[in-house]
Design a protein around this motif. Sequence first.
Motif, PDB file in Angstrom:
ATOM      1  N   ARG A 101     -21.469 123.280  28.505  1.00  0.00           N
ATOM      2  CA  ARG A 101     -20.588 123.974  27.569  1.00  0.00           C
ATOM      3  C   ARG A 101     -20.543 125.451  27.899  1.00  0.00           C
ATOM      4  N   PHE A 102     -19.360 126.049  27.667  1.00  0.00           N
ATOM      5  CA  PHE A 102     -19.161 127.481  27.910  1.00  0.00           C
ATOM      6  C   PHE A 102     -19.501 127.859  29.349  1.00  0.00           C
ATOM      7  N   SER A 103     -19.294 126.916  30.257  1.00  0.00           N
ATOM      8  CA  SER A 103     -19.531 127.146  31.693  1.00  0.00           C
ATOM      9  C   SER A 103     -20.955 127.592  31.992  1.00  0.00           C
ATOM     10  N   ARG A 104     -21.896 127.072  31.251  1.00  0.00           N
ATOM     11  CA  ARG A 104     -23.290 127.474  31.459  1.00  0.00           C
ATOM     12  C   ARG A 104     -23.824 126.985  32.798  1.00  0.00           C
ATOM     13  N   TYR A 105     -23.330 125.826  33.234  1.00  0.00           N
ATOM     14  CA  TYR A 105     -23.768 125.316  34.535  1.00  0.00           C
ATOM     15  C   TYR A 105     -22.720 124.369  35.090  1.00  0.00           C
ATOM     16  N   ASP A 106     -22.851 124.086  36.372  1.00  0.00           N
ATOM     17  CA  ASP A 106     -21.900 123.226  37.085  1.00  0.00           C
ATOM     18  C   ASP A 106     -22.682 122.575  38.218  1.00  0.00           C
ATOM     19  N   TYR A 107     -23.265 121.419  37.936  1.00  0.00           N
ATOM     20  CA  TYR A 107     -24.138 120.746  38.896  1.00  0.00           C
ATOM     21  C   TYR A 107     -23.386 119.652  39.639  1.00  0.00           C
TER      22      TYR A 107
END
Length: 118
Positions: A101-107
Amino acid sequence: QVQLVESGGGLVQAGGSLRLSCAASGGISSLNVIGWYRQAPGKQRELVATITSGAGSTNYADSVKGRFTISRDVAKNTVYLQMNSLKPEDTAVYYCNFKGRFSRYDYWGQGTQVTVSS
């Protein structure tokens, strides 16, 4: 450190089925959207399917609608892609993706090869 481990790829004849799995280890929180993407040789990576973590809303590329099904097990931080009626044009490396959420991470996963023979 979060890792996504994929499994289930392989070689299958046209018309066959495969089930891909992707499990996240290392602790995931505030998960938003999980997706499967694929990249064929010489082509750009493309979206295959996505599913939201909460409501489980799904979205599919037109090329796989009616043949592929994405699902998730939130408790296990695992996403699946059931692929039926496979075609040679489905041949690609398939990647799973977990977005926070809210671009906190992108794995991203390491990718698993799917090859469909005619």
